[in-house]
Design a protein around this motif. Structure first.
Motif, PDB file in Angstrom:
ATOM      1  N   VAL A  89       0.834  -1.203   0.000  1.00 42.26           N
ATOM      2  CA  VAL A  89       0.000   0.000   0.000  1.00 42.26           C
ATOM      3  C   VAL A  89       0.870   1.255   0.000  1.00 42.26           C
ATOM      4  O   VAL A  89       0.644   2.193  -0.776  1.00 42.26           O
ATOM      5  N   MET A  90       1.887   1.277   0.843  1.00 32.11           N
ATOM      6  CA  MET A  90       2.794   2.418   0.877  1.00 32.11           C
ATOM      7  C   MET A  90       3.656   2.455  -0.382  1.00 32.11           C
ATOM      8  O   MET A  90       3.954   3.534  -0.918  1.00 32.11           O
ATOM      9  N   THR A  94       3.694   5.497  -2.990  1.00 33.82           N
ATOM     10  CA  THR A  94       4.950   6.223  -3.197  1.00 33.82           C
ATOM     11  C   THR A  94       5.247   6.334  -4.687  1.00 33.82           C
ATOM     12  O   THR A  94       5.609   7.408  -5.188  1.00 33.82           O
ATOM     13  N   ALA A  95       5.071   5.233  -5.396  1.00 36.03           N
ATOM     14  CA  ALA A  95       5.307   5.238  -6.843  1.00 36.03           C
ATOM     15  C   ALA A  95       4.325   6.179  -7.541  1.00 36.03           C
ATOM     16  O   ALA A  95       4.724   6.995  -8.390  1.00 36.03           O
ATOM     17  N   ARG A  96       3.057   6.073  -7.183  1.00 38.77           N
ATOM     18  CA  ARG A  96       2.034   6.895  -7.847  1.00 38.77           C
ATOM     19  C   ARG A  96       2.232   8.386  -7.573  1.00 38.77           C
ATOM     20  O   ARG A  96       2.166   9.216  -8.483  1.00 38.77           O
ATOM     21  N   SER A  97       2.463   8.727  -6.306  1.00 37.67           N
ATOM     22  CA  SER A  97       2.554  10.140  -5.941  1.00 37.67           C
ATOM     23  C   SER A  97       3.811  10.801  -6.498  1.00 37.67           C
ATOM     24  O   SER A  97       3.799  11.998  -6.810  1.00 37.67           O
ATOM     25  N   ARG A  98       4.883  10.045  -6.653  1.00 36.63           N
ATOM     26  CA  ARG A  98       6.130  10.623  -7.149  1.00 36.63           C
ATOM     27  C   ARG A  98       6.248  10.572  -8.671  1.00 36.63           C
ATOM     28  O   ARG A  98       6.795  11.496  -9.281  1.00 36.63           O
ATOM     29  N   TYR A  99       5.729   9.506  -9.261  1.00 39.22           N
ATOM     30  CA  TYR A  99       5.995   9.296 -10.686  1.00 39.22           C
ATOM     31  C   TYR A  99       4.755   9.023 -11.533  1.00 39.22           C
ATOM     32  O   TYR A  99       4.860   8.925 -12.748  1.00 39.22           O
ATOM     33  N   GLY A 100       3.596   8.872 -10.907  1.00 48.12           N
ATOM     34  CA  GLY A 100       2.365   8.661 -11.652  1.00 48.12           C
ATOM     35  C   GLY A 100       1.664   9.965 -11.968  1.00 48.12           C
ATOM     36  O   GLY A 100       2.143  11.060 -11.616  1.00 48.12           O
ATOM     37  N   THR A 101       0.521   9.865 -12.619  1.00 46.32           N
ATOM     38  CA  THR A 101      -0.233  11.057 -13.012  1.00 46.32           C
ATOM     39  C   THR A 101      -1.705  10.975 -12.632  1.00 46.32           C
ATOM     40  O   THR A 101      -2.397  11.989 -12.634  1.00 46.32           O
ATOM     41  N   LYS A 102      -2.176   9.793 -12.277  1.00 46.69           N
ATOM     42  CA  LYS A 102      -3.596   9.573 -12.012  1.00 46.69           C
ATOM     43  C   LYS A 102      -3.888   9.583 -10.505  1.00 46.69           C
ATOM     44  O   LYS A 102      -3.037   9.224  -9.695  1.00 46.69           O
ATOM     45  N   LEU A 104      -5.318   8.196  -6.984  1.00 50.78           N
ATOM     46  CA  LEU A 104      -5.375   6.846  -6.438  1.00 50.78           C
ATOM     47  C   LEU A 104      -6.756   6.235  -6.601  1.00 50.78           C
ATOM     48  O   LEU A 104      -6.885   5.056  -6.954  1.00 50.78           O
ATOM     49  N   SER A 105      -7.788   7.005  -6.343  1.00 48.69           N
ATOM     50  CA  SER A 105      -9.156   6.476  -6.403  1.00 48.69           C
ATOM     51  C   SER A 105      -9.470   5.887  -7.771  1.00 48.69           C
ATOM     52  O   SER A 105     -10.183   4.885  -7.880  1.00 48.69           O
ATOM     53  N   GLU A 106      -8.926   6.501  -8.823  1.00 48.21           N
ATOM     54  CA  GLU A 106      -9.172   5.999 -10.179  1.00 48.21           C
ATOM     55  C   GLU A 106      -8.418   4.698 -10.439  1.00 48.21           C
ATOM     56  O   GLU A 106      -8.946   3.774 -11.074  1.00 48.21           O
ATOM     57  N   LEU A 107      -7.201   4.627  -9.933  1.00 43.83           N
ATOM     58  CA  LEU A 107      -6.372   3.444 -10.188  1.00 43.83           C
ATOM     59  C   LEU A 107      -6.815   2.226  -9.387  1.00 43.83           C
ATOM     60  O   LEU A 107      -6.634   1.085  -9.821  1.00 43.83           O
ATOM     61  N   ILE A 108      -7.408   2.458  -8.224  1.00 46.38           N
ATOM     62  CA  ILE A 108      -7.804   1.346  -7.367  1.00 46.38           C
ATOM     63  C   ILE A 108      -9.241   0.898  -7.621  1.00 46.38           C
ATOM     64  O   ILE A 108      -9.651  -0.185  -7.193  1.00 46.38           O
ATOM     65  N   ALA A 172      -8.704   3.915  -0.916  1.00 42.54           N
ATOM     66  CA  ALA A 172      -9.006   4.844  -2.011  1.00 42.54           C
ATOM     67  C   ALA A 172      -9.460   6.192  -1.472  1.00 42.54           C
ATOM     68  O   ALA A 172      -9.147   7.242  -2.037  1.00 42.54           O
ATOM     69  N   GLU A 173     -10.168   6.166  -0.357  1.00 39.57           N
ATOM     70  CA  GLU A 173     -10.730   7.394   0.214  1.00 39.57           C
ATOM     71  C   GLU A 173      -9.729   8.147   1.090  1.00 39.57           C
ATOM     72  O   GLU A 173      -9.628   9.380   1.023  1.00 39.57           O
TER      73      GLU A 173
END
Length: 236
Positions: A89-90, A94-102, A104-108, A172-173
Motif C-alpha cells: 500500500v505504501m 509512493t510510486a504513484r505520488s512521485r511518478y504517476g499522473t492519475k 489513487l481512487s481511479e487506479l484502485i 481509495a478514500e
C-alpha cells in the motif's frame, strides 16, 4: 491497457495492476505482503523502490529458535510470528505520488469492483489452491473467503471478497493512513496479539519505503557459446 489509453503512464498502470492482482492472485499478489519496483524513465534514468515487509520492532534474532538454539520448524513460515509489516500500500502510493499522473481512487477502482462483485475462477486459480484445503480450514477467516462450505471452489464459480473490497475502498478514500494509521492496522495488530504475534501499531506507523539506486552491472559478450549484452544493462 485502460489506464494507458486514458492518459496514464506506466507507473499508473503498474499500480492499477498491482491492486487488481491483490484481488485476483491471492496466492502471490496481495496488500499484505511486500514488493519491489524498478522504474526506467524516458531519459534513461532509473530508480528503485523497496517496499518489502519489515520486521516488527519486537523481533529478535532468536525468535525462531528453541531453548537449545535449534530452529523451530515452521515458526518462521506459518502463523503471526512469520508476518512482517506489509509494504504494497505504501509502495504503490509512493510510486504513484512521485511518478504517476492519475489519482489513487481511479487506479484502485477496478480492484474494488473485482473484490466487491467477484471474478470467475479459472482452472489455474483452482490449481493454485490445490492441496491447501486442510490448511485453509484451520483458519476461520481464510476458510470463510477461500473455501465454500468447507470445500474448495471449482472452475467457473465466482470468488467474492467483501472485506477486501471494504479495505480497498478505505484506502481509495483516505490513502495510506487508512492502512497504516487506521482501523485496518488496528485489526491486524489485534489479530496478531490473539494469535501469538508481535505486531504493534507503532510498526505500521513507522513503515517507510526506501528509494535506492538500482543495482547495475556491465555485461559483455564473452567466449563462444556465451550469449550476453554488449554495453550497459540495468538490472535489479
Amino acid at each position: 491497457v485502460a489506464v494507458l489509453k486514458s492518459g496514464g503512464n506506466a507507473v499508473d498502470a503498474a499500480v492499477a495492476v498491482g491492486y487488481a492482482l491483490a484481488v485476483t492472485y491471492p496466492t502471490a499478489g496481495n496488500i499484505g505482503g511486500g514488493g519491489f519496483m524498478t522504474i526506467r524513465f524516458k531519459d534513461g534514468k532509473t530508480t528503485f523502490l523497496d517496499f518489502r515487509e519489515r520486521a516488527p520492532q519486537a523481533a529478535t534474532k532468536t525468535m525462531y529458535l528453541d531453548a537449545k538454539g535449534n530452529v523451530v520448524d515452521g515458526l518462521s513460515t506459518e502463523g503471526y510470528l512469520a508476518v512482517g509489516v506489509p509494504g504494497p500500500v505504501m509502495g504503490f502510493e509512493t510510486a504513484r505520488s512521485r511518478y504517476g499522473t492519475k489519482p489513487l481512487s481511479e487506479l484502485i477502482a477496478p480492484a474494488i469492483a473485482l473484490a466487491r462483485d467477484g471474478f470467475v475462477l479459472e482452472q489455474g486459480d483452482i490449481d493454485s489452491f490445490e492441496g491447501e484445503t486442510d490448511r485453509l480450514a484451520k483458519d476461520p477467516a481464510a476458510a470463510a473467503i477461500f473455501l465454500k462450505d468447507g470445500k474448495p471452489f471449482v472452475a467457473g464459480e465466482k470468488l467474492i471478497q467483501a472485506d477486501l473490497a471494504a479495505s480497498l475502498s478505505s484506502i481509495a478514500e483516505k490513502g495510506t493512513d487508512a492502512f497504516y494509521k487506521g482501523a485496518i492496522a488496528d485489526q491486524i495488530v489485534k489479530a496478531s496479539a490473539e494469535k501469538g504475534g508481535i505486531l504493534a501499531r507503532a510498526d505500521f506507523e513507522r513503515y517507510a519505503v526506501r528509494e535506492l539506486e538500482p543495482v547495475k552491472r556491465n555485461v559483455y559478450a564473452g567466449a563462444i557459446g556465451y550469449i550476453g549484452w554488449h554495453g550497459d544493462a540495468d538490472t535489479a
